[in-house]
Design a protein around this motif. Structure first.
Motif, PDB file in Angstrom:
ATOM      1  N   LEU A  60      -7.084  -0.302  -5.987  1.00  0.00           N
ATOM      2  CA  LEU A  60      -5.580  -0.588  -5.449  1.00  0.00           C
ATOM      3  C   LEU A  60      -5.536  -0.238  -3.723  1.00  0.00           C
ATOM      4  CD1 LEU A  60      -2.897  -1.851  -6.240  1.00  0.00           C
ATOM      5  CD2 LEU A  60      -1.892   0.479  -6.141  1.00  0.00           C
ATOM      6  N   ARG A  61      -5.828  -1.008  -3.027  1.00  0.00           N
ATOM      7  CA  ARG A  61      -6.121  -0.909  -1.502  1.00  0.00           C
ATOM      8  C   ARG A  61      -4.707  -0.818  -0.777  1.00  0.00           C
ATOM      9  NH1 ARG A  61     -11.484  -0.706  -1.378  1.00  0.00           N
ATOM     10  NH2 ARG A  61     -12.350  -2.362  -2.577  1.00  0.00           N
ATOM     11  N   PRO A  62      -4.458   0.373   0.042  1.00  0.00           N
ATOM     12  CA  PRO A  62      -3.287   0.398   0.816  1.00  0.00           C
ATOM     13  C   PRO A  62      -3.298  -0.494   2.249  1.00  0.00           C
ATOM     14  CG  PRO A  62      -4.598   2.300   1.142  1.00  0.00           C
ATOM     15  CD  PRO A  62      -5.273   1.225   0.298  1.00  0.00           C
ATOM     16  N   LEU A  75       2.730  -2.369   1.239  1.00  0.00           N
ATOM     17  CA  LEU A  75       2.098  -3.498   0.605  1.00  0.00           C
ATOM     18  C   LEU A  75       0.880  -2.916   0.047  1.00  0.00           C
ATOM     19  CD1 LEU A  75       1.247  -6.639   0.294  1.00  0.00           C
ATOM     20  CD2 LEU A  75       0.451  -6.435   2.602  1.00  0.00           C
ATOM     21  N   TRP A  76       0.402  -3.485  -0.838  1.00  0.00           N
ATOM     22  CA  TRP A  76      -0.922  -3.084  -1.787  1.00  0.00           C
ATOM     23  C   TRP A  76      -1.565  -4.147  -2.231  1.00  0.00           C
ATOM     24  CZ3 TRP A  76      -1.737   2.365  -2.079  1.00  0.00           C
ATOM     25  CH2 TRP A  76      -0.820   3.153  -1.852  1.00  0.00           C
ATOM     26  N   LEU A  77      -2.952  -4.171  -1.982  1.00  0.00           N
ATOM     27  CA  LEU A  77      -3.874  -5.278  -2.602  1.00  0.00           C
ATOM     28  C   LEU A  77      -4.665  -4.798  -4.078  1.00  0.00           C
ATOM     29  CD1 LEU A  77      -5.847  -7.078   0.346  1.00  0.00           C
ATOM     30  CD2 LEU A  77      -3.624  -7.830  -0.702  1.00  0.00           C
ATOM     31  N   LYS A  78      -4.319  -5.292  -5.214  1.00  0.00           N
ATOM     32  CA  LYS A  78      -5.170  -4.868  -6.265  1.00  0.00           C
ATOM     33  C   LYS A  78      -6.611  -5.876  -6.183  1.00  0.00           C
ATOM     34  CE  LYS A  78      -6.177  -3.246 -10.396  1.00  0.00           C
ATOM     35  NZ  LYS A  78      -6.707  -1.975 -10.386  1.00  0.00           N
ATOM     36  N   ASP A  79      -7.650  -5.226  -5.659  1.00  0.00           N
ATOM     37  CA  ASP A  79      -8.764  -5.771  -5.472  1.00  0.00           C
ATOM     38  C   ASP A  79      -9.658  -6.242  -6.633  1.00  0.00           C
ATOM     39  OD1 ASP A  79     -11.161  -6.808  -4.388  1.00  0.00           O
ATOM     40  OD2 ASP A  79     -11.327  -5.066  -2.971  1.00  0.00           O
ATOM     41  N   VAL A 348       2.603  -5.378  -4.667  1.00  0.00           N
ATOM     42  CA  VAL A 348       1.335  -5.365  -5.068  1.00  0.00           C
ATOM     43  C   VAL A 348       0.839  -6.883  -5.068  1.00  0.00           C
ATOM     44  CG1 VAL A 348      -0.473  -5.112  -6.809  1.00  0.00           C
ATOM     45  CG2 VAL A 348       1.140  -3.313  -6.505  1.00  0.00           C
ATOM     46  N   VAL A 349      -0.247  -7.387  -4.604  1.00  0.00           N
ATOM     47  CA  VAL A 349      -0.742  -8.632  -4.477  1.00  0.00           C
ATOM     48  C   VAL A 349      -2.208  -8.568  -5.321  1.00  0.00           C
ATOM     49  CG1 VAL A 349      -1.548 -10.460  -2.881  1.00  0.00           C
ATOM     50  CG2 VAL A 349       0.580  -9.178  -2.278  1.00  0.00           C
ATOM     51  N   LEU A 350      -2.276  -9.544  -5.987  1.00  0.00           N
ATOM     52  CA  LEU A 350      -3.538  -9.655  -6.847  1.00  0.00           C
ATOM     53  C   LEU A 350      -4.454 -10.462  -6.131  1.00  0.00           C
ATOM     54  CD1 LEU A 350      -4.969  -8.736  -9.379  1.00  0.00           C
ATOM     55  CD2 LEU A 350      -3.901 -10.528 -10.548  1.00  0.00           C
ATOM     56  N   VAL A 351      -5.615  -9.894  -5.861  1.00  0.00           N
ATOM     57  CA  VAL A 351      -6.604 -10.827  -5.274  1.00  0.00           C
ATOM     58  C   VAL A 351      -7.694 -11.022  -6.341  1.00  0.00           C
ATOM     59  CG1 VAL A 351      -8.582 -10.849  -3.574  1.00  0.00           C
ATOM     60  CG2 VAL A 351      -6.371  -9.874  -2.945  1.00  0.00           C
ATOM     61  N   THR A 352      -7.898 -12.082  -6.922  1.00  0.00           N
ATOM     62  CA  THR A 352      -8.461 -12.311  -8.213  1.00  0.00           C
ATOM     63  C   THR A 352     -10.079 -12.392  -7.987  1.00  0.00           C
ATOM     64  OG1 THR A 352      -8.065 -14.660  -8.104  1.00  0.00           O
ATOM     65  CG2 THR A 352      -6.518 -13.302  -9.409  1.00  0.00           C
TER      66      THR A 352
END
Length: 397
Positions: A60-62, A75-79, A348-352
């Motif tokens: 989970l990237r900041p 904002l966070w990216l779930k990578d 949290v934005v999911l990068v699939t």
């Protein structure tokens, strides 16, 4: 189980996976985070997994660069680009094959526009079982090359994705193969919900205000929403995050239904986000209801917006996303502009998934690709001469 959870299961005739929700089903703080950490909320996982590849525990990237660019400080990216095949499809593949292996299965099938098929081919090869994959004829050649290199038998179906889905399901029923089809096998939802459980732990055992996910067939968003619903039912969070579903403007059947607008002709070929270019989502009603239950919404994103999201993820977050994987970040920007999300909310934005541009070297038993019409007898005829037939995976015609 909560009344709300019971209502959802009843509505979708999903009595298979029932849990007596309580705090004890969740792991204690500390220790390694991976998918199997949540075994008490996964069916058939009361024993150590037999699936051989690592799965889950994605970062989970900041993302300070994206926070500055969007003005969103939480904002966070779930990578999900860091797994064995660099997509969130690894989770569903792992759980489906793990349970299938316990029952002695020797072959698995799925339909896909690419990433689920690659995950299935690679997972099956690692597990020592056969993979039979059905894709639309226009599936990107590079993705087909990955499947073949992993040893899969790949059927490119002239009639398109929906026909590939139906053919895969029919083949599973007729030949006794594991059915890994997303949205059809409920194990795929169970696996995908672990993304929400990981996010909860990675945020310090709290839920975000908003979760943003790309939507094709729907299981990625449904799994994410189900995970948060189960956290609520276990008493771990006080409220559900709002779910924002993102679709490509060229192929957005659910977004148009959500907003009550007339959909233009759906054209999957008109978007680079092939992983979410689905004209008839397999669990569309469920997806709409999850967004409604969570007080969320749908947005659509154009091709220039998707392209910009790919570039910004690469340049500002060092995340190498494919277009479908970047769609959620493009949608997050759109949701900010529309006032659906506030920049001071935690999101949290999911990068699939990532773009697999170079196929691996072929394994010891490379597969093959076949272009066919949607005819199960043709599949049977091809497979009789293949290794699956030698193992007794295909009988009759």
């Amino acid at each position: 189980m909560s009344d709300e959870a019971i209502a959802v299961r009843t509505a979708y005739q999903d009595p298979t996976f029932t849990y007596r929700y309580r705090p004890e089903l969740l792991p204690e703080p500390g220790g390694r985070i991976d998918m199997w950490r949540y075994s008490r909320l996964l069916p058939g996982c009361d024993r150590d997994p037999v699936y051989p590849l690592p799965v889950g525990g994605t970062p989970l990237r900041p993302v300070p660069g994206l926070r500055e660019a969007t003005g969103a400080g939480d904002l966070w990216l779930k990578d999900e680009t860091t797994g064995p095949t660099r997509s969130n499809k690894d989770r569903a593949t792992a759980l489906v094959i793990d349970i299938g292996m316990r029952s002695g299965a020797t072959a698995v099938t799925t339909s896909s526009t690419g990433n689920a098929a690659i995950a299935t081919a690679v997972g099956a090869a690692a597990a020592g079982i056969d993979a039979v994959i059905f894709v639309p004829e226009d599936c990107r050649p590079g993705k087909v090359a990955h499947m073949v290199a992993a040893g899969a038998q790949v059927f490119r179906v002239r009639e398109g994705y929906r026909a590939a889905f139906e053919l895969s399901r029919a083949a599973a029923a007729r030949f006794g193969w594991i059915d890994r089809n997303t949205g059809a096998n409920p194990l795929t939802i169970e696996a995908k919900k672990t993304v929400a459980l990981e996010v909860w732990e990675q945020l310090g055992r709290r839920a975000p205000d908003v979760a943003v996910a790309p939507v094709g067939d729907g299981p990625t968003l449904v799994g994410l929403a189900k995970g948060f619903r189960e956290l609520l039912a276990c008493g771990a969070i006080a409220a559900l995050p709002r779910m924002i579903g993102v679709q490509a403007a060229a192929c957005a059947p659910l977004a148009h239904r959500w907003h009550g607008t007339a959909a233009p002709p759906l054209d999957p070929a008109a978007t680079s986000a092939d992983g979410i270019a689905v004209t008839v989502p397999s669990i569309g009603e469920w997806t709409l209801d999850e967004v409604r239950t969570a007080g969320g919404s749908f947005v659509t994103v154009t091709e220039p917006e998707i392209d910009a999201a790919v570039r910004d993820l690469r340049d500002l977050a060092q995340v190498p996303s494919e277009p479908a994987g970047a769609a959620a970040f493009a949608g997050y920007r759109s949701a900010l502009a529309m006032g659906l999300v506030s920049p001071d909310e935690s999101a949290v934005v999911l990068v699939t998934g990532s773009d697999l541009s170079t196929p691996p070297a072929p394994g010891t038993a490379p597969g093959a690709a076949h272009t066919i019409s949607a005819d199960l007898d043709v599949v049977a005829a091809v497979m009789r001469d293949r290794s699956v037939a030698a193992r007794g995976g295909v009988t009759g015609s």
